[in-house]
Design a protein around this motif. Structure first.
Motif, mmCIF file in Angstrom:
data_model
loop_
_atom_site.group_PDB
_atom_site.id
_atom_site.type_symbol
_atom_site.label_atom_id
_atom_site.label_comp_id
_atom_site.label_asym_id
_atom_site.label_seq_id
_atom_site.Cartn_x
_atom_site.Cartn_y
_atom_site.Cartn_z
ATOM 1 N N UNK A 32 -47.375 28.052 -42.558
ATOM 2 C CA UNK A 32 -47.067 29.095 -41.469
ATOM 3 C C UNK A 32 -45.814 29.948 -42.085
ATOM 4 N N UNK A 33 -46.042 31.352 -41.584
ATOM 5 C CA UNK A 33 -44.983 32.080 -41.752
ATOM 6 C C UNK A 33 -43.679 31.828 -40.915
ATOM 7 N N UNK A 34 -42.531 32.223 -41.176
ATOM 8 C CA UNK A 34 -41.433 32.009 -40.333
ATOM 9 C C UNK A 34 -40.718 33.236 -40.623
ATOM 10 N N UNK A 35 -39.940 33.529 -39.423
ATOM 11 C CA UNK A 35 -38.915 34.860 -39.395
ATOM 12 C C UNK A 35 -37.717 34.310 -38.720
ATOM 13 N N UNK A 36 -37.009 35.324 -38.694
ATOM 14 C CA UNK A 36 -35.689 35.465 -38.344
ATOM 15 C C UNK A 36 -35.426 36.573 -37.668
ATOM 16 N N UNK A 37 -34.740 36.323 -36.196
ATOM 17 C CA UNK A 37 -34.583 37.517 -35.233
ATOM 18 C C UNK A 37 -33.119 37.164 -34.973
ATOM 19 N N UNK A 38 -32.442 38.351 -34.238
ATOM 20 C CA UNK A 38 -31.310 38.388 -33.619
ATOM 21 C C UNK A 38 -31.103 39.238 -32.457
ATOM 22 N N UNK A 39 -30.163 38.784 -31.625
ATOM 23 C CA UNK A 39 -29.922 39.539 -30.443
ATOM 24 C C UNK A 39 -28.383 39.918 -30.142
ATOM 25 N N UNK A 40 -28.014 40.983 -30.104
ATOM 26 C CA UNK A 40 -26.456 41.328 -29.749
ATOM 27 C C UNK A 40 -26.458 41.557 -28.553
ATOM 28 N N UNK A 101 -47.184 35.869 -36.800
ATOM 29 C CA UNK A 101 -48.417 36.372 -37.637
ATOM 30 C C UNK A 101 -47.728 37.355 -38.723
ATOM 31 N N UNK A 102 -47.950 37.161 -39.905
ATOM 32 C CA UNK A 102 -47.320 37.978 -40.923
ATOM 33 C C UNK A 102 -48.505 38.714 -41.557
ATOM 34 N N UNK A 103 -48.422 40.012 -41.105
ATOM 35 C CA UNK A 103 -49.463 40.957 -41.512
ATOM 36 C C UNK A 103 -49.047 42.314 -41.928
ATOM 37 N N UNK A 104 -49.507 42.644 -43.023
ATOM 38 C CA UNK A 104 -48.951 44.198 -43.502
ATOM 39 C C UNK A 104 -47.652 44.463 -43.737
ATOM 40 N N UNK A 105 -46.829 43.403 -43.966
ATOM 41 C CA UNK A 105 -45.320 43.824 -44.225
ATOM 42 C C UNK A 105 -44.948 43.507 -42.856
ATOM 43 N N UNK A 106 -45.442 42.974 -41.821
ATOM 44 C CA UNK A 106 -44.699 42.905 -40.387
ATOM 45 C C UNK A 106 -44.921 41.347 -39.866
ATOM 46 N N UNK A 107 -44.104 41.180 -38.912
ATOM 47 C CA UNK A 107 -44.073 39.903 -38.429
ATOM 48 C C UNK A 107 -44.083 39.635 -37.136
ATOM 49 N N UNK A 108 -45.371 39.224 -36.412
ATOM 50 C CA UNK A 108 -45.108 39.054 -35.115
ATOM 51 C C UNK A 108 -45.038 37.687 -34.569
ATOM 52 N N UNK A 109 -43.925 37.496 -33.673
ATOM 53 C CA UNK A 109 -43.478 36.272 -33.534
ATOM 54 C C UNK A 109 -44.361 35.481 -32.368
ATOM 55 N N UNK A 110 -44.384 34.158 -32.196
ATOM 56 C CA UNK A 110 -45.237 33.701 -31.131
ATOM 57 C C UNK A 110 -43.821 32.996 -30.342
ATOM 58 N N UNK A 111 -44.300 31.984 -29.724
ATOM 59 C CA UNK A 111 -43.335 31.199 -28.593
ATOM 60 C C UNK A 111 -42.389 30.222 -29.125
ATOM 61 N N UNK A 112 -42.441 29.851 -30.492
ATOM 62 C CA UNK A 112 -41.772 28.797 -30.975
ATOM 63 C C UNK A 112 -40.156 29.513 -31.303
ATOM 64 N N UNK A 113 -39.307 29.285 -30.394
ATOM 65 C CA UNK A 113 -38.094 29.737 -30.827
ATOM 66 C C UNK A 113 -37.087 28.637 -30.731
ATOM 67 N N UNK A 114 -35.958 28.727 -31.411
ATOM 68 C CA UNK A 114 -34.777 27.770 -31.309
ATOM 69 C C UNK A 114 -33.564 28.203 -30.319
ATOM 70 N N UNK A 115 -32.713 27.503 -30.416
ATOM 71 C CA UNK A 115 -31.699 27.951 -29.470
ATOM 72 C C UNK A 115 -30.830 28.891 -29.754
ATOM 73 N N UNK A 116 -30.779 29.164 -31.353
ATOM 74 C CA UNK A 116 -29.931 30.202 -31.792
ATOM 75 C C UNK A 116 -28.798 29.624 -32.455
#
Length: 123
Positions: A32-40, A101-116
């Motif tokens: 599976x692809x994996x990604x990081x996000x952030x929220x200020x 989903x990792x496609x064409x240089x973009x990552x589209x997240x699903x609903x699997x999130x951690x607590x941050x």
């Protein structure tokens, strides 16, 4: 049940470094692809970086290119985000996401999130 546990955040001065980890459990994500996000504070969650299942491709938001590096260890079911030259504007809660989903240089997240994990960069 899928669980994600982010760690490694903290308080650091501008110009400093941190390494975030995201440990996944409940199933293997080696394909599976994996990604990081952030929220200020007061802002929407934004994409930071993503990596394909075999580490063959990575993608970053422009504001972190050259400063952040995403990596993974499939044997440990863990993703990492190495952050260098941190800036006050990097201050945020950082979340990992898996199996998007990792496609064409973009990552589209699903609903699997951690607590941050909180990253605070002082000026």
């Amino acid at each position: 049940q899928v669980q994600l546990a982010e760690s490694g955040g903290g308080l650091v001065q501008a110009g400093g470094s941190l390494r975030l980890s995201c440990a996944a459990s409940g199933r293997t994500f080696s394909s599976s692809a994996m990604g990081w996000f952030r929220q200020a504070p007061g802002k929407e969650r934004e994409f930071v970086a993503a990596i394909t299942w075999n580490s063959g491709s990575t993608t970053y938001v422009d504001s972190v290119k050259g400063r952040f590096t995403i990596s993974r260890d499939n044997a440990k079911n863990t993703a990492y985000l190495q952050m260098y030259s941190l800036k006050p504007e990097d201050t945020a809660i950082y979340y990992c996401n898996v199996d998007g989903t990792y496609f064409s240089g973009h990552y589209y997240p699903n609903n699997y999130w951690g607590q941050g994990t909180q990253v605070t960069v002082s000026s």
